[in-house]
Scaffold this active site. Structure first.
Site, PDB file in Angstrom:
ATOM      1  N   GLY A  24       0.827  -1.197   0.000  1.00  0.00           N
ATOM      2  CA  GLY A  24       0.000   0.000   0.000  1.00  0.00           C
ATOM      3  C   GLY A  24       0.855   1.238   0.000  1.00  0.00           C
ATOM      4  O   GLY A  24       2.058   1.187  -0.284  1.00  0.00           O
ATOM      5  N   MET A  26       2.042   2.996   2.388  1.00  0.00           N
ATOM      6  CA  MET A  26       3.079   3.103   3.405  1.00  0.00           C
ATOM      7  C   MET A  26       4.217   2.116   3.221  1.00  0.00           C
ATOM      8  O   MET A  26       5.312   2.340   3.713  1.00  0.00           O
ATOM      9  CB  MET A  26       2.463   2.885   4.791  1.00  0.00           C
ATOM     10  N   THR A  28       5.246  -2.361   2.268  1.00  0.00           N
ATOM     11  CA  THR A  28       4.955  -3.695   1.769  1.00  0.00           C
ATOM     12  C   THR A  28       4.856  -4.671   2.931  1.00  0.00           C
ATOM     13  O   THR A  28       5.565  -4.533   3.922  1.00  0.00           O
ATOM     14  CB  THR A  28       6.078  -4.162   0.817  1.00  0.00           C
ATOM     15  N   VAL A  29       3.963  -5.653   2.809  1.00  0.00           N
ATOM     16  CA  VAL A  29       3.865  -6.732   3.787  1.00  0.00           C
ATOM     17  C   VAL A  29       4.387  -8.001   3.127  1.00  0.00           C
ATOM     18  O   VAL A  29       3.885  -8.424   2.077  1.00  0.00           O
ATOM     19  CB  VAL A  29       2.421  -6.937   4.280  1.00  0.00           C
ATOM     20  N   LYS A  43       6.014  -6.137   8.065  1.00  0.00           N
ATOM     21  CA  LYS A  43       5.587  -4.867   7.481  1.00  0.00           C
ATOM     22  C   LYS A  43       6.833  -4.009   7.308  1.00  0.00           C
ATOM     23  O   LYS A  43       7.469  -3.608   8.281  1.00  0.00           O
ATOM     24  CB  LYS A  43       4.555  -4.163   8.363  1.00  0.00           C
ATOM     25  N   ASP A 137      -7.256   1.436  13.455  1.00  0.00           N
ATOM     26  CA  ASP A 137      -7.570   0.900  12.128  1.00  0.00           C
ATOM     27  C   ASP A 137      -8.199  -0.484  12.243  1.00  0.00           C
ATOM     28  O   ASP A 137      -7.779  -1.427  11.578  1.00  0.00           O
ATOM     29  CB  ASP A 137      -6.310   0.853  11.263  1.00  0.00           C
TER      30      ASP A 137
END
Length: 730
Positions: A24, A26, A28-29, A43, A137
């Site tokens: 996304g 912010m 990468t996972v 993350k 969140d």
């Protein structure tokens, strides 16, 4: 899980990376395996965000606090490096699907499952709050399902990101549709905010629908703050308890302890708490983990990221780089070619692409082959430009097209290119019917890899279905409504609601003395703008007075007099240039000479020309840069002047950048061949500094991430470019 990209690290700390779980704005996972064989989700934060010292401080604090969370239903942080160039944290990996994916695949959950879900998530949030954290969140994507119960993830990072990045939801951290009213309004949040979000999650799980609906982000936020939730057919104690969770007043919501007491009897069914189809889905995911490859000896770099020096590390049969470092994948011939193409991209050149099947890199210089033979014919990539070239948006579309032509010409003039680039312009006249016919034709054309859309809102809606079925990327710098978001649509500009971010910052900075009047001219666009502004100003600042300016001359004149009578510190007009030009004259006639503001729909030379002296001093925000005034666009302006023999018009820099963004996207694939369907996914992971602005996107919805909004001031019948901030002397 998806394969690693060439730019992804092979190692993070002592963890060997195996694949991508998501990405996304912010970072990468990644899925990774430790040297002890355990699987973790890592993350990895993008370095550009980590450059903020305040982020580093918050990240250190929140990771330390997250490590204190001990609860079976909250996935723990097992490792982290807050000082790395790209900070990261690792949590235990749960192979089960997320709640949103589960509901999409199998439908809403039965009430007993929802009760167990609520009990376990309340227990997890209780532990999070006890550790001094607020999750911020809680959403279906952060709830993973396992046979013994759900798992809450991501509680170690949400607060650290607050005040560091302004996301597509404006100045809030979280996900629209699952935010609390205080989050949506930008006010301070505490544990009750998580309870509200939990109520949204449980309502979604029980009904399959978001309680505040979907659509444009600004509309969802507005409904969250002002409307009652839609709980559909939910009834009985479950409906009553969820209604309390979703109370607008934070003090009226139950605590996590009260929720645990209300659902205490649900824990007895936790062993078989999910219906059969969901259990089967979890089993499939778990079985898939058995096929993951073991850690094998390989070449691992020691030193800086990107170093060419590698050594073989097989001590103990388990190679890994020193703690706190991570290195890129093995450097092979494909990586060498990728670095060469990246060098071209650094100069704003280079693009590769595909047709309906696969387009192969030829990997040679345009000057010939090693044995002196003639070089093979270059492959060609076609980008379609579907636009309203003969209707109301002709001027806007033509500016983009001419900018795109410069990008194509620069690319095809490069002697080291590995392919040729073709730009195919098609006029749909802004008609929905014609747009659908054009889209059907281009969607089935194997030579077209992506489409740039520069047409009317109605035509944009009509063209989406054919391209979605063909899995072909559609990119826009024109449409800002956010109403066409789907799996193939990417917005290379901020949505309309985000234009309000710098305006809200200005109006709440203390520079405005008096109330702010929000003027709605009756159009759909104006409704969205004024409602978004009102939501943004709910968190504090000046008094907000909504007004309407619509109807005939007499009604408009009365509205202008009424507005001037409020003695406002500022007036924000939400409509387009035509109604704004009339309103500006009437407002000046009514005696108001204070701060007047407008948005992109007013950024049109005809506003300044029609309003005359009445427009002088108006501040207008726009997502379109002035290529002649913006320092970042100087090189592009020179290239445009050389190519077309005249200065670049509005939207030309954005049209140029779209081609470069697609170039960077395809380059990121970093493979010997490219399938056009990959462009859809990788485009949303692409970050590119263009002539107009920096481009980055939300992976899930294709929304633009970042700033990209500029101030203009009207003076002497023209717009004067101010940049991203208003000078102190204005």
């Amino acid at each position: 899980m998806r394969p690693l990209r060439p730019a992804d690290p092979a190692w993070v700390g002592r963890y060997r990376c195996l694949g991508r779980l998501g990405a996304g704005g912010m970072g990468t996972v990644l899925l990774a395996r430790g040297t002890d064989g355990t699987l973790v989700a890592i993350k990895l934060i993008r370095p550009e965000f980590a450059d903020e010292p305040s982020f580093r401080r918050r990240f250190r604090r929140e990771v330390a606090a997250a490590r204190q969370v001990t609860n079976r239903w909250a996935v723990p942080v097992v490792a982290a490096d807050t000082e790395a160039e790209a900070p990261w944290l690792a949590t235990e990996f749960v192979p089960g699907p997320a709640l949103d994916e589960t509901v999409a695949a199998t439908g809403a959950l039965p009430e007993p499952s929802v009760r167990t879900l609520g009990l376990r998530l309340a227990e997890a949030l209780d532990a999070v709050h006890t550790a001094g954290l607020v999750h911020r969140d809680v959403k279906p994507g952060n709830v993973l399902l396992a046979p013994d119960g759900p798992r809450l993830i991501d509680f170690g990072i949400a607060r650290a990101l607050d005040d560091t990045v302004l996301t597509a939801t404006d100045a809030v951290i979280g996900s629209p549709g699952f935010l609390s009213p205080e989050q949506a309004a930008g006010r301070p949040v505490g544990p009750p905010s998580d309870v509200f979000s939990l109520g949204c999650v449980l309502a979604f799980a029980a009904s399959g629908r978001r309680p505040f609906g979907g659509g444009p982000v600004a509309s969802v936020l507005y409904r969250t703050v002002h409307n009652e939730p839609d709980l559909g057919e939910l009834a009985g104690p479950l409906r009553e308890l969820l209604s309390r969770c979703l109370a607008k007043d934070a003090s009226a919501r139950p605590t996590t302890g009260e929720l645990r007491n209300a659902w205490h009897d649900a824990g007895a069914a936790a062993g078989g708490w999910l219906p059969g189809p969901v259990t089967h889905l979890i089993a499939e995911r778990s079985a898939g983990m058995l096929s993951l490859p073991p850690i094998e000896p390989t070449q691992v770099p020691h030193g800086a990221v990107g170093s060419e020096e590698t050594t073989t590390a097989a001590r103990g049969g388990t190679p890994y780089p020193p703690s706190g470092t991570f290195g890129p994948p093995h450097q092979g011939p494909g990586r060498t070619r990728r670095r060469a193409l990246l060098a071209l991209l650094g100069g704003g050149l280079g693009l590769a692409g595909v047709g309906g099947g696969v387009l192969w890199w030829n990997g040679r210089s345009a000057s010939g082959t090693a044995d002196g033979a003639d070089p093979p014919e270059l492959a060609a990539l076609t980008v379609a430009f579907q636009a309203d070239l003969g209707g109301p948006l002709a001027e806007v579309a033509d500016g983009q097209l001419r900018g795109a032509e410069v990008a194509v010409a620069r690319h095809n003039a490069d002697e080291q290119r590995s392919f040729d680039l073709v730009l195919r312009a098609v006029d749909d006249g802004g008609s929905a019917d014609e747009a659908a016919r054009v889209a059907e034709r281009l969607a089935s054309d194997d030579a077209v890899v992506a489409v740039v859309a520069a047409t009317s809102p109605a035509a944009t809606r009509a063209l989406m279905d054919p391209y979605t079925r063909a899995r072909k990327s559609v990119v826009t710098v024109t449409d800002g409504s956010g109403g066409n978001l789907n799996s193939v649509y990417t917005m290379a500009r901020p949505i309309d609601a985000l234009q309000l971010r710098p305006i809200v910052a200005l109006l709440t900075s203390g520079a405005v003395d008096g109330p702010v009047v929000l003027v709605d001219d009756g159009s759909d666009y104006s409704w969205e703008i004024t409602r978004s502004a009102r939501t943004g100003l709910l968190g504090g600042g000046p008094e907000v007075i909504p007004e309407r300016a619509r109807g005939g001359d007499a009604e408009l004149r009365d509205a202008a007099r009424r507005i001037a009578g409020h003695a406002p510190g500022a007036v924000l007009f939400g409509g387009g240039w035509e109604s704004a030009a009339v309103f500006a004259g009437l407002l000046a006639e009514a005696g108001y000479g204070g701060l007047c503001l407008g948005t992109q729909a007013m950024h049109d030379p005809r506003f300044a020309e029609s309003a005359g002296r009445s427009a002088d001093g108006w501040l207008v925000v726009s997502t379109v840069t002035d290529a002649l005034a913006a320092p970042s666009a100087r090189e592009f302006s020179e290239a445009f002047q050389e190519h077309h023999g005249e200065p670049p018009p509005p939207f030309a820099a954005e049209g140029y950048d779209v081609i470069d963004v697609l170039a960077r996207c395809v380059e990121e694939l970093g493979t010997e061949s490219v399938d056009h369907r990959d462009v859809v996914e990788v485009l949303r992971l692409t970050v590119h500094q263009g002539a107009a602005k920096q481009y980055a996107f939300e992976e899930e919805n294709g929304l633009f991430v970042g700033d990209g909004v500029f101030f203009y001031q009207v003076a002497d019948g023209a717009f004067r470019f101010l940049g991203t901030e208003v000078p102190d002397d204005i």
